[in-house]
Scaffold this motif. Structure first.
Motif, PDB file in Angstrom:
ATOM      1  N   SER A 158       0.831  -1.206   0.000  1.00  0.00           N
ATOM      2  CA  SER A 158       0.000   0.000   0.000  1.00  0.00           C
ATOM      3  C   SER A 158       0.865   1.254   0.000  1.00  0.00           C
ATOM      4  CB  SER A 158      -0.926   0.002   1.218  1.00  0.00           C
ATOM      5  OG  SER A 158      -1.851  -1.080   1.155  1.00  0.00           O
ATOM      6  N   ALA A 159       1.949   1.234   0.761  1.00  0.00           N
ATOM      7  CA  ALA A 159       2.852   2.388   0.783  1.00  0.00           C
ATOM      8  C   ALA A 159       3.500   2.595  -0.581  1.00  0.00           C
ATOM      9  CB  ALA A 159       3.923   2.186   1.853  1.00  0.00           C
ATOM     10  N   GLU A 161       2.152   1.861  -3.408  1.00  0.00           N
ATOM     11  CA  GLU A 161       1.124   2.445  -4.264  1.00  0.00           C
ATOM     12  C   GLU A 161       1.033   3.947  -4.045  1.00  0.00           C
ATOM     13  OE1 GLU A 161      -2.393   0.281  -3.302  1.00  0.00           O
ATOM     14  OE2 GLU A 161      -1.574  -1.621  -4.012  1.00  0.00           O
ATOM     15  N   GLU A 162       1.076   4.381  -2.799  1.00  0.00           N
ATOM     16  CA  GLU A 162       0.983   5.813  -2.502  1.00  0.00           C
ATOM     17  C   GLU A 162       2.174   6.571  -3.078  1.00  0.00           C
ATOM     18  OE1 GLU A 162      -1.578   7.522  -1.256  1.00  0.00           O
ATOM     19  OE2 GLU A 162      -2.565   5.578  -1.450  1.00  0.00           O
ATOM     20  N   GLN A 163       3.343   5.966  -3.081  1.00  0.00           N
ATOM     21  CA  GLN A 163       4.520   6.622  -3.643  1.00  0.00           C
ATOM     22  C   GLN A 163       4.341   6.915  -5.129  1.00  0.00           C
ATOM     23  OE1 GLN A 163       7.755   3.984  -2.726  1.00  0.00           O
ATOM     24  NE2 GLN A 163       7.845   4.580  -0.573  1.00  0.00           N
ATOM     25  N   ALA A 165       1.908   8.067  -6.543  1.00  0.00           N
ATOM     26  CA  ALA A 165       1.103   9.274  -6.764  1.00  0.00           C
ATOM     27  C   ALA A 165       1.974  10.520  -6.846  1.00  0.00           C
ATOM     28  CB  ALA A 165       0.078   9.431  -5.647  1.00  0.00           C
ATOM     29  N   SER A 166       3.219  10.413  -6.416  1.00  0.00           N
ATOM     30  CA  SER A 166       4.099  11.583  -6.365  1.00  0.00           C
ATOM     31  C   SER A 166       5.024  11.604  -7.581  1.00  0.00           C
ATOM     32  CB  SER A 166       4.942  11.559  -5.088  1.00  0.00           C
ATOM     33  OG  SER A 166       4.111  11.565  -3.945  1.00  0.00           O
ATOM     34  N   ARG A 217      -0.410   4.954  -9.531  1.00  0.00           N
ATOM     35  CA  ARG A 217      -1.008   4.476  -8.284  1.00  0.00           C
ATOM     36  C   ARG A 217      -2.297   3.691  -8.505  1.00  0.00           C
ATOM     37  NH1 ARG A 217      -2.932   8.751  -3.824  1.00  0.00           N
ATOM     38  NH2 ARG A 217      -4.101   9.429  -5.647  1.00  0.00           N
ATOM     39  N   GLU A 218      -3.259   4.259  -9.211  1.00  0.00           N
ATOM     40  CA  GLU A 218      -4.543   3.574  -9.344  1.00  0.00           C
ATOM     41  C   GLU A 218      -4.433   2.271 -10.141  1.00  0.00           C
ATOM     42  OE1 GLU A 218      -7.292   4.096  -7.697  1.00  0.00           O
ATOM     43  OE2 GLU A 218      -6.136   5.611  -6.641  1.00  0.00           O
TER      44      GLU A 218
END
Length: 315
Positions: A158-159, A161-163, A165-166, A217-218
């Motif tokens: 999950s972390a 995936e969040e990365q 987004a940047s 990410r998505e």
């Protein structure tokens, strides 16, 4: 030392439209039964640079970037749509009745191809057995410990995936490429191929000059959910195609905190594959002394396994 045994051949790259999603593919050449190569999650068709030339003496070899990866376009991640992408590539290159060989995520795709195309020459899954999700098997590990490590591994994913987004900073692409080169040196693989896959995984700069790592990410979250929802052993049981299932038997650097879970996972997958192979003569189970990056660590052995399997040497 970088692998220089097989210099780069004359490649032909092409982009094919698959239901509105551009799919990038590379024709490595060769003659004989066509073979389509499918990379793993976060990879690109460059990952096959050390394996593909070893197959071309007997096969017409084509590799593809999965949707949401490499130079292919973005689109919903559904197993049927991904199989449709491969069918579009096959049609574009006139590669009728191909074998399909995949690594990691690509190996899952290959098994599903065999289910849809039981008449194909064969499919090979190179260490593509999800640690999380449906059909998981972790024998010899306390259930509480297994659940705790699965939860932590899921949080790590999950972390990651969040990365995605940047946007990458000005020096990030170079740093990623250098990290890939360092990994290649550690594995004795081609540094150039590793770096090429990293750069192929980046988006083009947008209007603000920003670049992102793919899958974004998505799409990455959708792929993960699809992997966790896939009961691969049920697919093995359903497929009528000749199938090679390869299990990597060694730890992968960087996964030390999940060593117990990974070891139990390998035991469970190995036992299940052996049982299934005894019941289903069209399934061959093989082990390879390598970590999960089998294409980089053992390209010659991967090629030998695939060539022997497709030649009908199932001994």
């Amino acid at each position: 030392m970088a692998d220089t045994t097989h210099p780069r051949p004359s490649w032909r790259d092409r982009v094919i439209d698959s239901s509105g999603v551009p799919i990038a593919a590379r024709d490595f050449g060769g003659e004989g039964t066509p073979v389509v190569l499918v990379h793993g999650l976060g990879g690109t068709l460059e990952d096959w640079a050390a394996v593909a030339p070893r197959l071309t003496a007997r096969h017409r070899v084509i590799a593809t970037d999965l949707r949401n990866s490499g130079h292919s376009g973005d689109g919903p991640w559904e197993w049927g749509a991904v199989l449709g992408d491969i069918e579009a590539v096959v049609a574009e290159f006139g590669a009728e009745e191909p074998a399909v060989v995949g690594a990691s995520l690509g190996g899952m795709v290959a098994v599903l191809w065999g289910e849809r195309h039981p008449q194909c020459p064969g499919v090979a899954n190179l260490d593509g057995h999800p640690v999380l999700g449906a059909g998981r098997r972790h024998p010899g590990m306390a259930p509480e410990r297994a659940a705790e490590q699965r939860e932590r591994l899921g949080a790590l994913f999950s972390a990651m995936e969040e990365q995605r987004a940047s946007p990458l900073g000005p020096a990030d692409a170079g740093a990623l490429a250098e990290a890939a080169r360092s990994s290649a040196r550690r594995l004795g693989a081609s540094e150039d191929a590793f770096a090429a896959s990293v750069y192929r995984s980046l988006t083009a700069a947008d209007g603000a000059g920003r670049r992102f790592a793919r899958p974004l990410r998505e799409p990455l979250a959708r792929i993960r959910r699809a992997m966790e929802g896939l009961d691969l052993f049920a697919a093995y049981e359903r497929t009528g195609a000749r199938t090679l299932a390869v299990l990597a038997t060694e730890d992968t650097p960087g996964q030390e905190e999940f060593a117990d879970l990974m070891a139990a996972h390998r035991r469970g997958v190995g036992d299940a594959l052996a049982d299934l192979a005894r019941e289903r003569p069209r399934l061959r189970a093989a082990r390879l002394a390598a970590g999960h990056a089998v294409l980089a660590e053992r390209p010659a052995d991967v090629a030998r396994l695939v060539l022997d399997f497709l030649a009908g040497d199932d001994g």
